[in-house]
Write an enzyme that holds these catalytic residues in place. Structure first.
Site, PDB file in Angstrom:
ATOM      1  N   TYR A  25       0.798  -1.227   0.000  1.00  0.00           N
ATOM      2  CA  TYR A  25       0.000   0.000   0.000  1.00  0.00           C
ATOM      3  C   TYR A  25       0.833   1.280   0.000  1.00  0.00           C
ATOM      4  O   TYR A  25       0.265   2.370  -0.131  1.00  0.00           O
ATOM      5  CB  TYR A  25      -0.915   0.015   1.229  1.00  0.00           C
ATOM      6  CG  TYR A  25      -1.891  -1.127   1.279  1.00  0.00           C
ATOM      7  CD1 TYR A  25      -3.013  -1.145   0.467  1.00  0.00           C
ATOM      8  CD2 TYR A  25      -1.692  -2.201   2.147  1.00  0.00           C
ATOM      9  CE1 TYR A  25      -3.923  -2.198   0.513  1.00  0.00           C
ATOM     10  CE2 TYR A  25      -2.591  -3.263   2.200  1.00  0.00           C
ATOM     11  CZ  TYR A  25      -3.701  -3.255   1.372  1.00  0.00           C
ATOM     12  OH  TYR A  25      -4.588  -4.292   1.412  1.00  0.00           O
ATOM     13  N   HIS A  30      -4.302   6.271  -0.946  1.00  0.00           N
ATOM     14  CA  HIS A  30      -4.830   6.217   0.414  1.00  0.00           C
ATOM     15  C   HIS A  30      -3.740   6.487   1.451  1.00  0.00           C
ATOM     16  O   HIS A  30      -4.050   6.715   2.625  1.00  0.00           O
ATOM     17  CB  HIS A  30      -5.445   4.834   0.652  1.00  0.00           C
ATOM     18  CG  HIS A  30      -6.756   4.865   1.386  1.00  0.00           C
ATOM     19  ND1 HIS A  30      -7.539   6.004   1.526  1.00  0.00           N
ATOM     20  CD2 HIS A  30      -7.441   3.880   2.033  1.00  0.00           C
ATOM     21  CE1 HIS A  30      -8.628   5.719   2.211  1.00  0.00           C
ATOM     22  NE2 HIS A  30      -8.594   4.439   2.541  1.00  0.00           N
ATOM     23  N   ASN A  78      -9.105   1.314   8.552  1.00  0.00           N
ATOM     24  CA  ASN A  78     -10.410   1.310   9.226  1.00  0.00           C
ATOM     25  C   ASN A  78     -10.329   1.068  10.727  1.00  0.00           C
ATOM     26  O   ASN A  78     -11.357   1.022  11.397  1.00  0.00           O
ATOM     27  CB  ASN A  78     -11.353   0.293   8.569  1.00  0.00           C
ATOM     28  CG  ASN A  78     -10.853  -1.137   8.667  1.00  0.00           C
ATOM     29  OD1 ASN A  78      -9.769  -1.379   9.196  1.00  0.00           O
ATOM     30  ND2 ASN A  78     -11.627  -2.072   8.154  1.00  0.00           N
ATOM     31  N   ASP A 103      -5.850  11.468   2.964  1.00  0.00           N
ATOM     32  CA  ASP A 103      -6.196  11.630   1.552  1.00  0.00           C
ATOM     33  C   ASP A 103      -7.636  12.108   1.445  1.00  0.00           C
ATOM     34  O   ASP A 103      -8.483  11.744   2.255  1.00  0.00           O
ATOM     35  CB  ASP A 103      -6.014  10.313   0.799  1.00  0.00           C
ATOM     36  CG  ASP A 103      -6.884   9.191   1.356  1.00  0.00           C
ATOM     37  OD1 ASP A 103      -6.771   8.902   2.577  1.00  0.00           O
ATOM     38  OD2 ASP A 103      -7.686   8.610   0.612  1.00  0.00           O
ATOM     39  N   ASN A 124     -12.920   6.032   5.981  1.00  0.00           N
ATOM     40  CA  ASN A 124     -12.951   5.041   7.063  1.00  0.00           C
ATOM     41  C   ASN A 124     -11.981   5.352   8.199  1.00  0.00           C
ATOM     42  O   ASN A 124     -12.256   5.030   9.358  1.00  0.00           O
ATOM     43  CB  ASN A 124     -12.672   3.647   6.510  1.00  0.00           C
ATOM     44  CG  ASN A 124     -13.848   3.106   5.724  1.00  0.00           C
ATOM     45  OD1 ASN A 124     -14.987   3.468   5.961  1.00  0.00           O
ATOM     46  ND2 ASN A 124     -13.572   2.240   4.759  1.00  0.00           N
TER      47      ASN A 124
END
Length: 199
Positions: A25, A30, A78, A103, A124
């Site tokens: 990631y 994100h 989350n 973001d 989230n």
């Protein structure tokens, strides 16, 4: 009203960057919040170290003579609130003294905006932080990453790498935000907003 606004000030003691841990990631939209706090730590010659009790990686910088904690939750987006509330409770940092960098799909890539309070807007990470802190009254740095055009595409979109043009635009906006951090540290929130928002 103007007089009240000019007096607006927050004593920022914790800056949280939101993202997802791991190389899968690290380069995705994100993770723009991670990019910001990583650049901030680097600018002030600090580095992140894992801290299990805070469920994340932590750094400390001296920002205009003030000690400020930097946090990268390692809980996945989350569940970011667990990390934030753990550090904030340990160091007795009130929600209004927390700045969360994240973001923002509702802003164009290349745009960064400061915001005080507000909802989660479907994000989230913000949703979980609001749930854990029990309040929406913390500060935000919204880093624009652009919108895919349809809400059905958002999840895949933010979990992908931006193209080189958008990545450069996001980095430029992060640099703009870094330049207002001394004003934020000095409690000059309105001046910081004016500088960043009129870029």
């Amino acid at each position: 009203m103007l007089a009240a606004m000019s007096a607006l000030s927050y004593d920022i003691k914790l800056i949280v960057g939101l993202g997802n841990p791991g190389p899968k990631y690290s380069e995705t939209r994100h993770n723009a919040g991670f990019w910001f706090v990583e650049d901030l730590a680097s600018q002030y010659r600090s580095r992140f170290l894992p801290e299990k009790k805070f469920h994340g990686e932590v750094a400390r910088i001296n920002l205009e003579g003030k000690d400020v904690w930097l946090l990268k939750p390692e809980t996945y987006m989350n569940r970011s609130g667990l990390s934030v509330v753990s550090l904030a409770a340990f160091y007795k940092i009130a929600p209004e003294n927390i700045l969360v960098a994240h973001d923002e799909i509702d802003l164009k890539a290349g745009t960064a905006r400061l915001k005080s309070g507000g909802g989660h807007g479907g994000h989230n990470g913000l949703r979980d932080i609001i749930s854990h802190l029990g309040t929406k009254d913390f500060q935000r740095l919204r880093i624009g990453v652009d919108h895919p055009g349809s809400k059905d595409l958002v999840v895949d979109y933010v979990l992908k790498r931006p193209d080189s043009k958008d990545r450069q635009a996001i980095e430029d906006s992060i640099n703009d935000a870094l330049r207002v951090m001394p004003k934020i540290a000095a409690g000059e929130w309105e001046k910081a907003m004016h500088q960043l928002h009129t870029k």
